[in-house]
Design an enzyme around this catalytic site. Structure first.
Site, short mmCIF file in Angstrom:
data_model
loop_
_atom_site.label_atom_id
_atom_site.label_comp_id
_atom_site.label_asym_id
_atom_site.label_seq_id
_atom_site.Cartn_x
_atom_site.Cartn_y
_atom_site.Cartn_z
CG ASN A 143 -76.02 -7.24 -69.97
OD1 ASN A 143 -75.39 -6.72 -70.88
ND2 ASN A 143 -76.18 -8.55 -69.88
CD GLU A 241 -72.30 -12.82 -74.71
OE1 GLU A 241 -73.40 -13.40 -74.52
OE2 GLU A 241 -71.96 -11.82 -74.10
CB CYS A 275 -75.32 -13.44 -71.76
SG CYS A 275 -75.98 -12.06 -72.72
CD GLU A 449 -66.98 -10.03 -77.10
OE1 GLU A 449 -67.49 -9.29 -77.97
OE2 GLU A 449 -67.36 -10.04 -75.92
#
Length: 469
Positions: A143, A241, A275, A449
């Site tokens: 994505n 993640e 997400c 991150e």
């Protein structure tokens, strides 16, 4: 594939399909366990010099990479759109974000500090030094096929790690374009390596090979759990993640126009396939109807189509994604949800499209209240009191991102503390920046991150005690 500074081809190929047209746009060489072993061995060999290089040297290579990405930004954006479908304007923003991460970590490579600890004995000196963990394996999703790569690789390289990357099978071309930029930046051989192929062959080698000391993954919670189990045998450092189920809370004192604008940005960008996409809207009862009407009016005006054209919403990634979105809508309707706009696959085009959809009357028994939709479907729940909202939106499993709109500063602070999410946007639908940590809690992930937190994921602390007499 790209291994030890060379482009590698094989006889086995994989088709790449444009989800907007269902046309084949390319085929790429794929490999398996042998190619992955070769990539890991190359990364390990390169680590001996890359890991001990001065931070200024690593910074130089990262800065060169950023220049190459910027030079090729239009081609990168077009590749993203052709491969996964998001509108070209969104793809261009993704590329700029990718460059931001590389540039930011190019500077941070020069700022990896240790610590001197006051000693408890006169003849001792105590220190903590930071050292790169070793070979890192990065597994990225489709994505954000460019920015997810740089968000993982840039801090790894800044810290002194070498990398083996496995991109999503849907978006290998974007990864290849990024690695062309690494190659043009003349990174030393073996520092970055790209393997493309089936997860069932590449994944076990990445998780089981003892020369890989770090796994970083973005994707589904189910796959993340499997990677954690597989990596446990060699006790690798892991950061992940994973899935999200973001709530978007709108209090009655909020600026409704700004709230609607925020929902449109967080729900329908990339067709809801991020997400941190809004998955559940919670509107205070007095303004719920008005909010739903405003949102539906604007969502219905969003232009759906091929991302290379002037559109607002592109396709979903595949047929299964369309089916999942549709199943959530049908389930909501079967439980007295009311569709204000959309509500079905977009049949005017051949690709994997779904209409931007707004549903009112949502409640906790619906699938959409408990599962991540990953599509352009916006359900509206209602609440009556601030005191009840935290219990409604805090999820047993998910804890990645949450949004809250209110003009009450005190309430904003209360929500900031009560929302059990790793990222909270107060009146801000776009909180993600290179210099700040990104990551979730609970089953939405572990580790961070971005920012200095992202750098630390690739470093190990070593304590040194020196006796001087």
């Amino acid at each position: 594939m790209y291994i030890n500074g060379q482009w590698i081809t094989t006889n086995e190929k994989m088709d790449v399909i444009n989800p907007a047209t269902l046309e084949k746009i390319a085929d790429v060489s794929i490999g398996g366990r042998q190619e992955t072993k070769h990539a890991i061995a190359s990364a390990k060999s390169a680590f001996s010099s890359w890991g001990t290089a001065p931070g200024t040297k690593r910074s130089h290579y990262l800065a060169n990479t950023a220049q190459q990405l910027r030079r090729n930004r239009n081609e990168l954006a077009e590749t993203i759109t052709t491969e996964m479908g998001k509108p070209l304007s969104d793809a261009k923003r993704e590329v700029e974000s990718a460059i931001d991460y590389v540039e930011w970590y190019a500077e941070e490579a020069k700022r990896i500090y240790g610590e001197v600890i006051p000693a408890s004995h006169e003849n001792k000196h105590l220190m903590v030094i930071q050292q790169p963990i070793g070979v890192a394996a990065a597994i990225t999703p489709w994505n954000f096929p460019v920015s997810m790569i740089t968000r993982k690789i840039a801090p790894a390289l800044a810290a002194g790690c070498t990398v083996v990357l496995k991109p999503a099978p849907s978006t290998p071309l974007s990864a290849i374009k990024v690695f062309e930029c690494f190659h043009a930046a003349e990174l030393p051989k073996g520092v970055v390596n790209l393997v493309i192929g089936p997860a069932k062959e590449i994944g076990p080698e990445l998780t089981g090979n003892p020369d890989v000391r770090k796994i970083t993954f973005t994707g589904s919670t189910a796959v993340g759990k499997k990677l954690m189990r597989d990596a446990a045998d060699t006790v690798k450092k892991v950061s992940m993640e994973l899935g999200g189920h973001a709530p978007f809370i709108v209090f009655e004192d909020a600026d409704l126009d700004e709230a609607v604008k925020g929902i449109l940005a967080t729900k329908f960008k990339a067709a809801g396939q991020t997400c941190i996409s809004t998955n559940r809207i919670f509107a205070e009862k007095n303004i719920a109807e008005k909010l739903g009407k405003k949102l539906a009016e604007q969502a219905a005006q969003l232009k759906v189509g091929n991302g290379l054209e002037d559109v607002d919403v592109g396709p979903l990634i595949n047929e299964s994604a369309v089916a999942k979105a549709d199943s959530h809508v049908k389930d909501a309707v079967s439980q007295n949800g009311e569709v204000l706009c959309g509500g079905k696959p977009y049949s005017k085009l051949n690709g994997y499209f779904y209409e931007p959809t707004v549903i009112t009357g949502a409640h906790k028994e619906m699938k959409i209240a408990n599962e991540e939709t990953f599509g352009p479907v916006a359900p509206i729940f209602t609440f009556e009191e601030e005191e009840e909202i935290a219990a409604m939106v805090n999820h047993e499993q998910y804890g990645l991102a949450a949004y809250c709109f209110t003009k009450d500063l005190s309430r904003g602070y209360r929500m900031m503390n009560q929302l059990e999410y790793g990222i909270v946007g107060i009146n801000d639908p776009a909180p993600i920046v290179a210099q700040a940590p990104f990551g979730g809690i609970k089953e939405s992930g572990m580790g961070k991150e971005g920012g200095t937190s992202g750098l630390k994921e690739y470093l190990e602390e070593k304590y040194v005690s020196i006796k001087t007499g």
